[in-house]
Design a protein around this motif. Structure first.
Motif, mmCIF file in Angstrom:
data_model
loop_
_atom_site.group_PDB
_atom_site.id
_atom_site.type_symbol
_atom_site.label_atom_id
_atom_site.label_comp_id
_atom_site.label_asym_id
_atom_site.label_seq_id
_atom_site.Cartn_x
_atom_site.Cartn_y
_atom_site.Cartn_z
ATOM 1 N N TYR A 129 58.417 59.318 39.928
ATOM 2 C CA TYR A 129 57.138 58.808 39.481
ATOM 3 C C TYR A 129 57.333 57.397 38.934
ATOM 4 N N SER A 130 56.642 56.446 39.539
ATOM 5 C CA SER A 130 56.782 55.061 39.117
ATOM 6 C C SER A 130 55.453 54.348 39.285
ATOM 7 N N ILE A 131 55.367 53.183 38.677
ATOM 8 C CA ILE A 131 54.165 52.368 38.767
ATOM 9 C C ILE A 131 54.554 50.991 39.283
ATOM 10 N N SER A 132 53.724 50.431 40.150
ATOM 11 C CA SER A 132 53.951 49.079 40.659
ATOM 12 C C SER A 132 53.142 48.099 39.819
ATOM 13 N N ILE A 133 53.802 47.049 39.334
ATOM 14 C CA ILE A 133 53.123 46.040 38.526
ATOM 15 C C ILE A 133 53.433 44.655 39.080
ATOM 16 N N VAL A 134 52.666 43.675 38.616
ATOM 17 C CA VAL A 134 52.915 42.281 38.980
ATOM 18 C C VAL A 134 53.536 41.591 37.776
ATOM 19 N N SER A 135 54.771 41.122 37.940
ATOM 20 C CA SER A 135 55.490 40.446 36.862
ATOM 21 C C SER A 135 55.955 39.085 37.354
ATOM 22 N N ASP A 136 55.464 38.031 36.715
ATOM 23 C CA ASP A 136 55.814 36.657 37.117
ATOM 24 C C ASP A 136 55.546 36.416 38.598
ATOM 25 N N GLY A 137 54.431 36.955 39.069
ATOM 26 C CA GLY A 137 54.028 36.730 40.451
ATOM 27 C C GLY A 137 54.722 37.604 41.469
ATOM 28 N N LYS A 138 55.585 38.530 41.016
ATOM 29 C CA LYS A 138 56.312 39.401 41.933
ATOM 30 C C LYS A 138 55.988 40.863 41.631
ATOM 31 N N PHE A 139 56.011 41.692 42.678
ATOM 32 C CA PHE A 139 55.798 43.121 42.492
ATOM 33 C C PHE A 139 57.088 43.766 41.991
ATOM 34 N N GLU A 140 56.933 44.669 41.033
ATOM 35 C CA GLU A 140 58.085 45.381 40.485
ATOM 36 C C GLU A 140 57.692 46.834 40.237
ATOM 37 N N ARG A 141 58.616 47.764 40.521
ATOM 38 C CA ARG A 141 58.359 49.181 40.289
ATOM 39 C C ARG A 141 59.096 49.629 39.031
ATOM 40 N N ILE A 142 58.377 50.363 38.181
ATOM 41 C CA ILE A 142 58.932 50.831 36.912
ATOM 42 C C ILE A 142 58.812 52.346 36.855
ATOM 43 N N SER A 143 59.891 53.018 36.469
ATOM 44 C CA SER A 143 59.851 54.466 36.285
ATOM 45 C C SER A 143 58.955 54.799 35.098
ATOM 46 N N ILE A 144 58.002 55.687 35.311
ATOM 47 C CA ILE A 144 57.042 56.025 34.260
ATOM 48 C C ILE A 144 57.725 56.713 33.083
ATOM 49 N N ASP A 145 58.725 57.557 33.355
ATOM 50 C CA ASP A 145 59.395 58.289 32.279
ATOM 51 C C ASP A 145 60.036 57.359 31.263
ATOM 52 N N GLY A 146 60.454 56.163 31.695
ATOM 53 C CA GLY A 146 61.146 55.253 30.788
ATOM 54 C C GLY A 146 60.236 54.386 29.942
ATOM 55 N N ILE A 147 58.930 54.454 30.185
ATOM 56 C CA ILE A 147 57.994 53.614 29.428
ATOM 57 C C ILE A 147 57.717 54.245 28.064
ATOM 58 N N LEU A 148 57.981 53.506 26.994
ATOM 59 C CA LEU A 148 57.638 53.964 25.648
ATOM 60 C C LEU A 148 56.154 53.719 25.381
ATOM 61 N N TYR A 149 55.751 52.470 25.526
ATOM 62 C CA TYR A 149 54.341 52.103 25.358
ATOM 63 C C TYR A 149 54.098 50.766 26.041
ATOM 64 N N VAL A 150 52.837 50.464 26.263
ATOM 65 C CA VAL A 150 52.441 49.205 26.895
ATOM 66 C C VAL A 150 51.486 48.503 25.945
ATOM 67 N N SER A 151 51.789 47.255 25.614
ATOM 68 C CA SER A 151 50.970 46.524 24.641
ATOM 69 C C SER A 151 50.249 45.344 25.289
ATOM 70 N N ARG A 152 49.146 44.964 24.679
ATOM 71 C CA ARG A 152 48.335 43.852 25.155
ATOM 72 C C ARG A 152 48.966 42.525 24.730
ATOM 73 N N THR A 153 48.952 41.542 25.622
ATOM 74 C CA THR A 153 49.379 40.182 25.293
ATOM 75 C C THR A 153 48.265 39.217 25.679
ATOM 76 N N LYS A 154 48.435 37.949 25.346
ATOM 77 C CA LYS A 154 47.403 36.961 25.659
ATOM 78 C C LYS A 154 47.190 36.816 27.164
ATOM 79 N N ARG A 155 48.263 36.942 27.931
ATOM 80 C CA ARG A 155 48.179 36.710 29.372
ATOM 81 C C ARG A 155 48.276 37.979 30.206
#
Length: 247
Positions: A129-155
């Motif tokens: 189980y993973s999620i695809s995100i856009v980081s610095d203009g590139k696609f990256e896959r992150i394992s969902i189990d390893g995510i502690l939390y996701v926080s809001r930033t200005k950008r």
């Protein structure tokens, strides 16, 4: 092959759970069951890999929690189900990331339902189980189990990641906004603890009226506006009415 372990100091109850598992419509020939009648004998068997473990909470010498801590030294992926006569889980129980609590007072129908959920979880853990995100203009896959939390930033957002094997934490910047990330993760047991972050329930070890403590030691504020929804969803995730433990 899926390996299942049942550990309880009551041999009759071990046999009862074994029959319940084997009678489940989720049970297949690809599953094998090992039976243990003490926490000590179970811990001594940890050179084997288990996909699902059902542990009695109250046993002499090595109880279910101690056995679970030993198990976690060998595997972060094993699904742990505690079997107990207690009503409320304690905060330290969540350090080993249990999936459910089976009450010995459950009716046959309720117990069958809980076992099917545990087998489903065991099978799902074999999937990536993973999620695809856009980081610095590139696609990256992150394992969902390893995510502690996701926080809001200005950008965009910031993914706070924890590696349970190396015990190291790192961050990944993401260009997507928090509401978009929440929509992608809410069905994987993420919820707002505050307008500025969403939290992975599997990373939570303690919830109080004002704070949420995570496995890596991070402490986050639980806002009043998000408290009811967060606690209710977390209670369902934990399989208990966790409101009774609020303090």
């Amino acid at each position: 092959m899926y390996r299942i372990a049942i550990c309880d100091d009551n041999p009759e109850y071990v046999d009862f759970l074994e029959e319940k598992i084997k009678s489940s419509k989720k049970y297949t020939d690809e599953m094998s069951i090992s039976k243990y009648y003490s926490g000590t004998s179970f811990v001594e068997s940890l050179d084997m890999t288990f996909n699902l473990v059902i542990l009695d909470m109250q046993m002499e010498n090595i109880d279910g929690l101690d056995a679970a801590f030993e198990l976690r030294k060998h595997s972060e992926d094993t699904v742990i189900v505690f079997c107990t006569g207690e009503i409320s889980p304690k905060p330290e129980h969540f350090n080993v990331n249990p999936f459910r609590y089976l009450l010995k007072s459950y009716s046959d129908d309720r117990l069958s339902q809980e076992i099917e959920l545990a087998l489903d979880k065991m099978i799902s853990y074999q999937k990536d189980y993973s999620i695809s995100i856009v980081s610095d203009g590139k696609f990256e896959r992150i394992s969902i189990d390893g995510i502690l939390y996701v926080s809001r930033t200005k950008r965009g957002t910031l993914f706070n990641i924890y590696d349970y094997k190396t015990k190291e934490k790192h961050e990944i910047k993401c260009n997507q906004k928090l509401p978009e990330i929440y929509e992608a993760l809410k069905d994987y047991c993420f919820e707002y603890g505050h307008n500025s972050y969403i939290i992975n329930f599997s990373s939570v070890i303690r919830v109080s009226k004002e704070i949420i403590e995570l496995k890596d030691g991070t402490v986050l504020n639980l806002s009043r506006s998000k408290r009811d929804i967060f606690v209710n969803r977390f209670a369902k995730y934990a399989g208990k009415n966790f409101k009774r433990g609020m303090r």
